[in-house]
Structure formats: structure tokens, C-alpha cells
Write a protein that holds these residues in place. Sequence first.
Motif, short mmCIF file in Angstrom:
data_model
loop_
_atom_site.label_atom_id
_atom_site.label_comp_id
_atom_site.label_asym_id
_atom_site.label_seq_id
_atom_site.Cartn_x
_atom_site.Cartn_y
_atom_site.Cartn_z
N UNK A 16 1.18 26.10 -29.24
CA UNK A 16 2.06 25.38 -29.05
C UNK A 16 2.56 25.24 -30.43
N UNK A 17 4.00 24.86 -30.02
CA UNK A 17 4.34 24.01 -31.31
C UNK A 17 3.54 22.27 -31.44
N UNK A 18 3.36 21.30 -32.37
CA UNK A 18 2.54 20.35 -31.79
C UNK A 18 3.30 19.52 -31.37
N UNK A 19 3.16 19.06 -30.89
CA UNK A 19 4.07 17.31 -30.68
C UNK A 19 3.95 15.81 -31.06
N UNK A 20 2.60 15.87 -31.90
CA UNK A 20 1.68 14.31 -31.64
C UNK A 20 1.01 14.30 -33.51
N UNK A 21 0.50 13.35 -33.81
CA UNK A 21 0.23 13.30 -34.93
C UNK A 21 -1.72 13.57 -34.38
N UNK A 22 -1.75 13.72 -32.82
CA UNK A 22 -3.29 13.67 -32.62
C UNK A 22 -3.33 15.07 -32.54
N UNK A 23 -2.21 16.16 -32.10
CA UNK A 23 -2.61 17.20 -32.42
C UNK A 23 -2.43 18.01 -34.02
N UNK A 24 -2.13 17.50 -34.54
CA UNK A 24 -2.60 17.53 -36.39
C UNK A 24 -3.59 16.96 -36.26
N UNK A 55 -2.55 24.92 -55.67
CA UNK A 55 -3.91 23.36 -55.43
C UNK A 55 -4.17 23.75 -54.70
N UNK A 56 -5.26 24.52 -53.86
CA UNK A 56 -6.00 25.08 -52.43
C UNK A 56 -6.95 24.08 -52.02
N UNK A 57 -6.95 23.11 -51.24
CA UNK A 57 -7.63 21.76 -51.32
C UNK A 57 -8.70 21.61 -49.56
N UNK A 58 -9.24 21.22 -49.31
CA UNK A 58 -10.10 20.33 -48.46
C UNK A 58 -8.94 19.09 -47.74
N UNK A 59 -8.86 19.81 -46.29
CA UNK A 59 -7.60 19.49 -45.96
C UNK A 59 -8.30 17.41 -44.88
N UNK A 60 -7.74 16.69 -45.39
CA UNK A 60 -8.45 15.46 -44.72
C UNK A 60 -7.15 14.90 -43.00
N UNK A 61 -7.99 14.10 -42.75
CA UNK A 61 -7.17 13.37 -41.67
C UNK A 61 -5.57 12.72 -42.35
N UNK A 62 -5.50 12.12 -44.15
CA UNK A 62 -4.91 11.85 -44.96
C UNK A 62 -3.38 12.70 -44.56
N UNK A 63 -3.98 13.55 -44.11
CA UNK A 63 -2.48 14.69 -44.59
C UNK A 63 -2.20 15.53 -42.67
N UNK A 64 -2.62 14.42 -42.13
CA UNK A 64 -2.22 14.56 -40.42
C UNK A 64 -0.70 14.45 -40.46
N UNK A 65 0.14 13.79 -41.20
CA UNK A 65 1.88 13.71 -40.98
C UNK A 65 2.38 15.27 -41.37
N UNK A 66 1.78 15.92 -42.95
CA UNK A 66 2.02 16.90 -43.33
C UNK A 66 2.06 17.99 -42.75
N UNK A 67 1.21 17.48 -41.77
CA UNK A 67 0.68 19.11 -40.78
C UNK A 67 1.37 19.19 -40.00
N UNK A 68 1.81 17.69 -39.41
CA UNK A 68 2.60 17.93 -37.87
C UNK A 68 3.75 18.58 -38.90
N UNK A 69 4.39 17.92 -39.56
CA UNK A 69 5.70 18.49 -40.61
C UNK A 69 6.23 20.25 -39.78
N UNK A 70 5.10 20.56 -40.48
CA UNK A 70 5.68 22.37 -39.74
C UNK A 70 4.50 22.73 -39.02
N UNK A 71 3.80 22.29 -38.48
CA UNK A 71 3.09 23.10 -37.09
C UNK A 71 3.45 22.41 -36.17
N UNK A 72 4.76 21.40 -36.37
CA UNK A 72 5.78 21.18 -34.88
C UNK A 72 7.14 22.44 -34.61
N UNK A 73 7.35 23.09 -35.71
CA UNK A 73 8.09 23.98 -36.24
C UNK A 73 8.01 25.38 -35.32
#
Length: 187
Positions: free
Chosen positions: A45-53, A17-35
Motif C-alpha cells: 500500500x502507499x506509505x503513510x508515515x516516515x516509519x513506513x519509509x 549515482x546509484x548508492x546505498x540508501x540511509x536513514x537520512x533518505x527516509x523523507x525522500x523515499x516517503x515522498x515517492x512511495x506515498x504516491x
Amino acid sequence: MTLNMDSFPVLETERLVLREIKKEDASSILNYLSDAEVMKYYGLEPFNSLNDALDEISWYQSIYNNKTGIRWGITLKEQGIVIGSCGFHNMVSQHFRTEIGFELSKEQWGKGIAAEAVGAIINYGFEHLHFQRIEALIEPPNRSSQKLVEKIGFVREGLLRNYEFTGGKFDDLYMYSLLKQDLDIKY
């Protein structure tokens, strides 16, 4: 070529399912964009914080609101957790042209998920946004993204030398394109 501002389009494939990304998804995004491996060709640069996400999510929302792009969160049907994203940016409506971008959590690499998601948005782009041309700009060492777009039918048009300045260096980028009639011929 206009985005319907009434409702964000949700796309479904066999597994996704491809859907809109919401603020509630920030931790999931941080999980892979910090890699570092996921971010190697992302241009940041790889993300370091929830604020980056959260900043990334704000960018997704701004390109949609400004009608210059659209970014979907990639989720597995049975889970609903964002494991990557894909979409269009730098939309140029008077030329019916856009660029495509995508990334995926490293745990999901090699399963055909990115190709499935990219295929879905390409079809949406040609059918509903009336694109004539979709471009992919890919760094020469990024062989996996090149293979993905080539498998879908993109054509490498050439090398854009020192096209982008990211991570403190200039990067060359291959220009790939897929035209609406390329799909008509292919299928």
C-alpha cells in the motif's frame, strides 16, 4: 556470487549515482512511495508515515546483510536526493540467479532514468556478482515496466497465474529473464 560486505558499491552513469540508501533518505523515499501511482504495482500500500519509509530502508539493509539482495538509491548527479531505487532480491547463489526490482518518482517518469539505472545494475550483476540469470516479475497491466525490460533485452517466458497475493487479491505475473549470454549476443 557474493556481496562484498566491506563497502557498498556505488555505481555511476552519465546522469546518475546509484548508492546505498540511509536513514537520512527516509523523507525522500516517503515522498515517492506515498504516491498511489508509483505504488500501483509495488506490492504494498502507499506509505503513510516516515516509519513506513524507515521500515523499507531496514528491509534494504537486511537483504544486503543477509546476502540475499542489494538495493541502490537512484540519485541525479547534481542533486543527490533519492528519487527511486533499483536492485536485486531473492538471490539464489547456487543457481547464479536473482530477481530485479525498480521504482521511480513519478516526476522522473519518461526521462529514461529507470532504464539507465537498471542497465547499470544489470551490468554490475553479471560482471561482479556473476549472475547467469536475472528475472523480472511484472504484472500484465504494468506496460511501462514491460517495455523497459524488453528494451534492455529481457525475454518474456510466460505467465505465472495467481503468483502473488498483494493488496487483498491474487495477481498474475509475467516472468521475464535476461541471461548473461543474451548481452554477449546483443552487443
